[in-house]
Design a protein around this motif. Structure first.
Motif, short mmCIF file in Angstrom:
data_model
loop_
_atom_site.label_atom_id
_atom_site.label_comp_id
_atom_site.label_asym_id
_atom_site.label_seq_id
_atom_site.Cartn_x
_atom_site.Cartn_y
_atom_site.Cartn_z
N PHE A 152 37.58 53.65 36.12
CA PHE A 152 36.30 53.22 35.55
C PHE A 152 35.15 53.68 36.45
CE2 PHE A 152 38.68 50.56 32.74
CZ PHE A 152 37.84 50.26 31.68
N ALA A 153 34.14 54.23 35.83
CA ALA A 153 32.92 54.61 36.54
C ALA A 153 31.91 53.47 36.43
CB ALA A 153 32.34 55.89 35.97
N VAL A 154 30.98 53.41 37.37
CA VAL A 154 29.97 52.35 37.41
C VAL A 154 28.58 52.99 37.32
CG1 VAL A 154 28.96 50.47 38.76
CG2 VAL A 154 31.45 50.83 38.76
N TYR A 155 27.69 52.36 36.52
CA TYR A 155 26.31 52.83 36.37
C TYR A 155 25.38 51.62 36.38
CZ TYR A 155 28.55 57.10 34.65
OH TYR A 155 29.33 58.22 34.52
N CYS A 156 24.30 51.76 37.13
CA CYS A 156 23.25 50.73 37.11
C CYS A 156 22.23 51.15 36.05
CB CYS A 156 22.59 50.62 38.48
SG CYS A 156 21.20 49.46 38.54
N LEU A 157 21.75 50.20 35.27
CA LEU A 157 20.81 50.47 34.18
C LEU A 157 19.55 49.62 34.37
CD1 LEU A 157 20.19 51.75 31.35
CD2 LEU A 157 21.33 49.75 30.36
N SER A 158 18.38 50.28 34.42
CA SER A 158 17.12 49.54 34.55
C SER A 158 16.00 50.36 33.94
CB SER A 158 16.81 49.25 36.03
OG SER A 158 16.36 50.42 36.69
N HIS A 159 14.82 49.73 33.80
CA HIS A 159 13.66 50.43 33.23
C HIS A 159 12.86 51.16 34.31
CE1 HIS A 159 11.22 47.28 34.99
NE2 HIS A 159 10.13 47.93 34.62
N ASP A 160 13.30 51.08 35.58
CA ASP A 160 12.59 51.72 36.68
C ASP A 160 12.61 53.24 36.54
OD1 ASP A 160 12.10 49.33 38.56
OD2 ASP A 160 14.24 49.20 38.13
N PRO A 182 13.07 53.75 30.81
CA PRO A 182 11.70 53.21 30.92
C PRO A 182 11.19 52.52 29.66
CG PRO A 182 11.66 55.60 30.77
CD PRO A 182 13.09 55.22 30.96
N ASP A 183 11.65 52.96 28.49
CA ASP A 183 11.22 52.33 27.24
C ASP A 183 12.19 51.26 26.76
OD1 ASP A 183 8.90 53.95 26.99
OD2 ASP A 183 10.15 55.60 26.28
N ARG A 184 13.22 51.00 27.57
CA ARG A 184 14.24 49.99 27.26
C ARG A 184 14.90 50.24 25.90
NH1 ARG A 184 10.27 46.85 30.06
NH2 ARG A 184 11.14 45.78 31.89
N VAL A 185 15.19 51.49 25.62
CA VAL A 185 15.84 51.84 24.36
C VAL A 185 17.29 51.38 24.36
CG1 VAL A 185 16.49 53.75 22.83
CG2 VAL A 185 14.28 53.78 23.99
N LEU A 186 18.07 51.82 25.35
CA LEU A 186 19.47 51.39 25.46
C LEU A 186 19.54 49.91 25.81
CD1 LEU A 186 22.49 51.99 25.49
CD2 LEU A 186 22.25 52.70 27.89
N ILE A 187 18.65 49.47 26.66
CA ILE A 187 18.63 48.05 27.06
C ILE A 187 18.44 47.16 25.83
CG2 ILE A 187 17.27 46.32 28.32
CD1 ILE A 187 16.75 48.53 30.43
N SER A 188 17.56 47.55 24.93
CA SER A 188 17.33 46.78 23.71
C SER A 188 18.55 46.83 22.81
CB SER A 188 16.12 47.33 22.95
OG SER A 188 14.94 47.20 23.72
N ALA A 189 19.17 48.01 22.69
CA ALA A 189 20.35 48.14 21.82
C ALA A 189 21.50 47.26 22.31
CB ALA A 189 20.78 49.60 21.76
N LEU A 190 21.59 47.09 23.61
CA LEU A 190 22.65 46.24 24.18
C LEU A 190 22.31 44.76 24.11
CD1 LEU A 190 23.50 48.39 27.35
CD2 LEU A 190 24.95 48.08 25.32
#
Length: 242
Positions: A152-160, A182-190
């Motif tokens: 498993f790979a690890v990724y940090c996700l933020s709008h920064d 930055p536009d929280r596109v994936l963040i919103s989808a999740l």
């Protein structure tokens, strides 16, 4: 003799003038100048009220051409607001779509390729280099080898922005990539975007090999998130072995 004396007496009473001067015509007096009238400034006639000379004057292309209604509207129109793309909601059982985000290096990352040949864990944080987010990120850092052992790979996700993520990555020696949304596109989808404040919620999302979402932990505490994710990965691999 009497006349002669009278004439003499008359000549003695008046000064004698030369006949030449007397006969010369007197010059006319110079004409009197009328007082100058103050000049009043009249507005310059324009359009149909102007004289013919104004109408015949050539006009430059910029000033002579009449603008259309569309051109006038375009001049005063407000700048168009950029359209932010949207992704369909991603719930358990759904797969990562093909969508491009930047990593901390400013490089393009296609989400659909994250799970080609391995699983992927994305953990979301409100803001880089803040206490709670540092606790969560360093927790994934400390047990990172255990995730790679289970493929498993690890990724940090933020709008920064990528620059801020890179600075934080170097500061805390984070061994995994950081994805900038930055536009929280994936963040919103999740489902990790707070409806009230618009901020990013803390959580983690586990995608199996091939891209299917198999675990969604939202919200989660920063200290528990890394260990809970690892426990799920271990249980998932145990089931696949059986």
């Amino acid at each position: 003799m009497a006349r002669k004396g009278a004439a003499a007496t008359a000549d003695a009473g008046e000064p004698r003038r030369s006949s030449r001067i007397k006969d010369q015509a007197k010059p006319d007096p110079p004409p009197k100048k009328a007082p100058a009238k103050p000049r009043s400034r009249k507005p310059k006639p324009t359009g149909e009220e102007g004289d013919e000379s104004n109408k015949e004057k050539p006009k430059s292309a910029a000033h002579g051409k009449k603008r259309t209604a569309t051109e006038k509207e375009a001049e005063y129109a407000q700048p168009a607001t950029p359209v932010i793309p949207a992704l369909a909601p991603i719930d358990v059982g759904d797969s990562l779509p093909s969508y491009i985000l930047k990593n901390e290096q400013g490089e393009d990352v296609d989400l659909a390729k994250l799970t080609e040949g391995q699983g992927a864990i994305l953990f979301s944080i409100p803001k880089a280099d803040t206490p709670g987010c540092t606790t969560q990120a360093c927790g994934f850092r400390d047990i990172y080898p255990s995730f790679t052992e289970h493929n498993f790979a690890v990724y940090c996700l933020s709008h920064d922005k990528s620059e801020a993520q890179k600075k934080w990555q170097l500061k805390k020696e984070l061994p995994y990539p950081l994805l900038s949304d930055p536009d929280r596109v994936l963040i919103s989808a999740l489902g990790a975007k707070d409806a009230g404040s618009g901020r990013t919620k803390r959580g983690h999302f586990i995608f199996a090999k091939g891209g299917k979402l198999v675990e969604k932990k939202l919200p989660v505490s920063p200290g528990e998130s890394p260990n809970l994710a690892l426990e799920f990965v271990k249980s998932l691999n145990a089931k696949s072995v059986l």
